[in-house]
Each structure stands twice: as structure tokens, then as C-alpha cells.
Design a protein around this motif. Sequence first.
Motif, PDB file in Angstrom:
ATOM      1  N   ASP A 156      63.637 -84.903  80.932  1.00 30.48           N
ATOM      2  CA  ASP A 156      64.788 -85.636  81.468  1.00 30.48           C
ATOM      3  C   ASP A 156      66.087 -85.372  80.709  1.00 30.48           C
ATOM      4  OD1 ASP A 156      63.167 -86.772  83.420  1.00 30.48           O
ATOM      5  OD2 ASP A 156      62.719 -88.541  82.203  1.00 30.48           O
ATOM      6  N   TRP A 157      65.995 -84.760  79.524  1.00 32.30           N
ATOM      7  CA  TRP A 157      67.176 -84.517  78.713  1.00 32.30           C
ATOM      8  C   TRP A 157      67.829 -83.187  79.071  1.00 32.30           C
ATOM      9  CZ3 TRP A 157      69.498 -87.827  75.468  1.00 32.30           C
ATOM     10  CH2 TRP A 157      68.780 -88.932  75.033  1.00 32.30           C
ATOM     11  N   THR A 158      69.144 -83.159  79.078  1.00 30.93           N
ATOM     12  CA  THR A 158      69.870 -81.893  79.170  1.00 30.93           C
ATOM     13  C   THR A 158      69.717 -81.198  77.821  1.00 30.93           C
ATOM     14  OG1 THR A 158      71.935 -82.822  78.336  1.00 30.93           O
ATOM     15  CG2 THR A 158      71.589 -82.893  80.740  1.00 30.93           C
ATOM     16  N   THR A 159      70.034 -79.927  77.770  1.00 27.90           N
ATOM     17  CA  THR A 159      69.930 -79.205  76.499  1.00 27.90           C
ATOM     18  C   THR A 159      70.848 -79.820  75.454  1.00 27.90           C
ATOM     19  OG1 THR A 159      69.253 -77.176  77.587  1.00 27.90           O
ATOM     20  CG2 THR A 159      70.189 -76.957  75.380  1.00 27.90           C
ATOM     21  N   SER A 160      72.087 -80.111  75.811  1.00 25.23           N
ATOM     22  CA  SER A 160      72.999 -80.704  74.829  1.00 25.23           C
ATOM     23  C   SER A 160      72.524 -82.093  74.407  1.00 25.23           C
ATOM     24  CB  SER A 160      74.432 -80.754  75.371  1.00 25.23           C
ATOM     25  OG  SER A 160      74.491 -81.556  76.532  1.00 25.23           O
ATOM     26  N   GLY A 161      71.943 -82.838  75.325  1.00 25.25           N
ATOM     27  CA  GLY A 161      71.391 -84.142  74.980  1.00 25.25           C
ATOM     28  C   GLY A 161      70.211 -84.030  74.039  1.00 25.25           C
ATOM     29  N   LEU A 162      69.363 -83.039  74.278  1.00 25.17           N
ATOM     30  CA  LEU A 162      68.201 -82.833  73.414  1.00 25.17           C
ATOM     31  C   LEU A 162      68.632 -82.385  72.025  1.00 25.17           C
ATOM     32  CD1 LEU A 162      65.154 -82.920  73.147  1.00 25.17           C
ATOM     33  CD2 LEU A 162      65.054 -80.614  74.106  1.00 25.17           C
ATOM     34  N   VAL A 163      69.651 -81.542  71.947  1.00 24.30           N
ATOM     35  CA  VAL A 163      70.177 -81.125  70.642  1.00 24.30           C
ATOM     36  C   VAL A 163      70.619 -82.369  69.863  1.00 24.30           C
ATOM     37  CG1 VAL A 163      72.062 -79.923  69.467  1.00 24.30           C
ATOM     38  CG2 VAL A 163      70.844 -78.796  71.323  1.00 24.30           C
ATOM     39  N   GLY A 164      71.218 -83.322  70.545  1.00 32.17           N
ATOM     40  CA  GLY A 164      71.644 -84.562  69.893  1.00 32.17           C
ATOM     41  C   GLY A 164      70.492 -85.437  69.441  1.00 32.17           C
ATOM     42  N   GLN A 165      69.336 -85.285  70.043  1.00 33.39           N
ATOM     43  CA  GLN A 165      68.169 -86.105  69.696  1.00 33.39           C
ATOM     44  C   GLN A 165      67.361 -85.539  68.536  1.00 33.39           C
ATOM     45  OE1 GLN A 165      67.266 -89.159  71.115  1.00 33.39           O
ATOM     46  NE2 GLN A 165      69.352 -88.885  71.840  1.00 33.39           N
ATOM     47  N   VAL A 166      67.415 -84.236  68.310  1.00 35.27           N
ATOM     48  CA  VAL A 166      66.518 -83.629  67.326  1.00 35.27           C
ATOM     49  C   VAL A 166      66.791 -84.080  65.893  1.00 35.27           C
ATOM     50  CG1 VAL A 166      65.925 -81.643  68.755  1.00 35.27           C
ATOM     51  CG2 VAL A 166      67.860 -81.477  67.160  1.00 35.27           C
ATOM     52  N   ASP A 167      67.954 -84.628  65.622  1.00 32.71           N
ATOM     53  CA  ASP A 167      68.220 -85.141  64.275  1.00 32.71           C
ATOM     54  C   ASP A 167      67.495 -86.451  64.006  1.00 32.71           C
ATOM     55  OD1 ASP A 167      69.797 -83.095  63.255  1.00 32.71           O
ATOM     56  OD2 ASP A 167      71.610 -83.907  64.162  1.00 32.71           O
ATOM     57  N   ARG A 168      67.151 -87.184  65.049  1.00 29.77           N
ATOM     58  CA  ARG A 168      66.481 -88.468  64.846  1.00 29.77           C
ATOM     59  C   ARG A 168      64.978 -88.412  65.110  1.00 29.77           C
ATOM     60  NH1 ARG A 168      64.517 -91.362  68.709  1.00 29.77           N
ATOM     61  NH2 ARG A 168      64.930 -90.837  70.866  1.00 29.77           N
ATOM     62  N   VAL A 169      64.497 -87.325  65.682  1.00 32.61           N
ATOM     63  CA  VAL A 169      63.094 -87.206  66.082  1.00 32.61           C
ATOM     64  C   VAL A 169      62.380 -86.198  65.173  1.00 32.61           C
ATOM     65  CG1 VAL A 169      61.563 -86.458  67.952  1.00 32.61           C
ATOM     66  CG2 VAL A 169      63.623 -87.749  68.473  1.00 32.61           C
ATOM     67  N   ASN A 170      61.181 -86.571  64.715  1.00 31.44           N
ATOM     68  CA  ASN A 170      60.391 -85.600  63.954  1.00 31.44           C
ATOM     69  C   ASN A 170      58.951 -85.509  64.447  1.00 31.44           C
ATOM     70  OD1 ASN A 170      59.402 -87.986  62.899  1.00 31.44           O
ATOM     71  ND2 ASN A 170      59.616 -87.378  60.764  1.00 31.44           N
ATOM     72  N   LEU A 171      58.688 -86.070  65.634  1.00 31.38           N
ATOM     73  CA  LEU A 171      57.368 -85.939  66.256  1.00 31.38           C
ATOM     74  C   LEU A 171      57.555 -85.689  67.754  1.00 31.38           C
ATOM     75  CD1 LEU A 171      54.285 -86.086  66.153  1.00 31.38           C
ATOM     76  CD2 LEU A 171      54.472 -88.544  66.478  1.00 31.38           C
ATOM     77  N   PHE A 172      57.090 -84.534  68.197  1.00 31.14           N
ATOM     78  CA  PHE A 172      57.136 -84.164  69.603  1.00 31.14           C
ATOM     79  C   PHE A 172      55.691 -84.058  70.073  1.00 31.14           C
ATOM     80  CE2 PHE A 172      60.861 -82.465  67.531  1.00 31.14           C
ATOM     81  CZ  PHE A 172      61.891 -82.859  68.372  1.00 31.14           C
ATOM     82  N   CYS A 173      55.342 -84.729  71.153  1.00 26.28           N
ATOM     83  CA  CYS A 173      53.943 -84.729  71.583  1.00 26.28           C
ATOM     84  C   CYS A 173      53.826 -84.539  73.093  1.00 26.28           C
ATOM     85  CB  CYS A 173      53.247 -86.012  71.158  1.00 26.28           C
ATOM     86  SG  CYS A 173      54.021 -87.520  71.724  1.00 26.28           S
ATOM     87  N   ARG A 174      52.643 -84.025  73.486  1.00 24.00           N
ATOM     88  CA  ARG A 174      52.339 -83.754  74.890  1.00 24.00           C
ATOM     89  C   ARG A 174      53.426 -82.916  75.548  1.00 24.00           C
ATOM     90  NH1 ARG A 174      47.958 -86.760  77.013  1.00 24.00           N
ATOM     91  NH2 ARG A 174      47.208 -88.240  75.494  1.00 24.00           N
TER      92      ARG A 174
END
Length: 92
Positions: A14-32
Motif C-alpha cells: 500500500d505504500w508508495t516508494t517515497s512513502g516506504l523510504v520514509g518508513q524504513v528509518d522507523r522499521v527494523n522488522l519486515f515479515c511475510r
Amino acid sequence: MPITGILTGAEIQDWTTSGLVGQVDRVNLFCRVTPAQKNRIILCLKEARHTVGYLGDGINDVHRSIRLISAYSVDAPLIVAKAAAENDTFGK
């Protein structure tokens, strides 16, 4: 390592690429996540200027490993991953 944030494959789609880039600083677990989403996460982490390492368990991880500073594969696919990393035409 404490978990600071989680994103699932369903959320990532559901995230745009620019939105996902903004999320990666707060996330350290990606699953499924799908293989395509793994590539997208790696590219977004690199765009956010993170050093990215990857641990894979199969041959389908080779194309991801050529984009990384450090990639590890479990068992026999390690030979394939090393060869792919040394082949500068593999990802072109």
C-alpha cells in the motif's frame, strides 16, 4: 536488537516508494514479504542511505545479493551468490 517497528507485505504493497523510504528509518522488522517486496525494501533502505546486509536461503536470493555490501546465503547457493557478486554483468 529491540524491534522498533514492523511492516508486513500487505502493508508494504500500500505504500508508495517515497512513502516506504520514509518508513524504513522507523522499521527494523519486515515479515511475510514477497521476493519483489524484498527488492523494494533493499532499494528503499539504500535510498535512505542505510548499509544493507541480507541473509538468504536459496537461489532466488542471488539477484538481491548483487545490490548489497554484504550478503550471506545458507548452504550450496552460497557458491552461486559469490559467482553472481563477482560477475559485473549479472544485474545489467
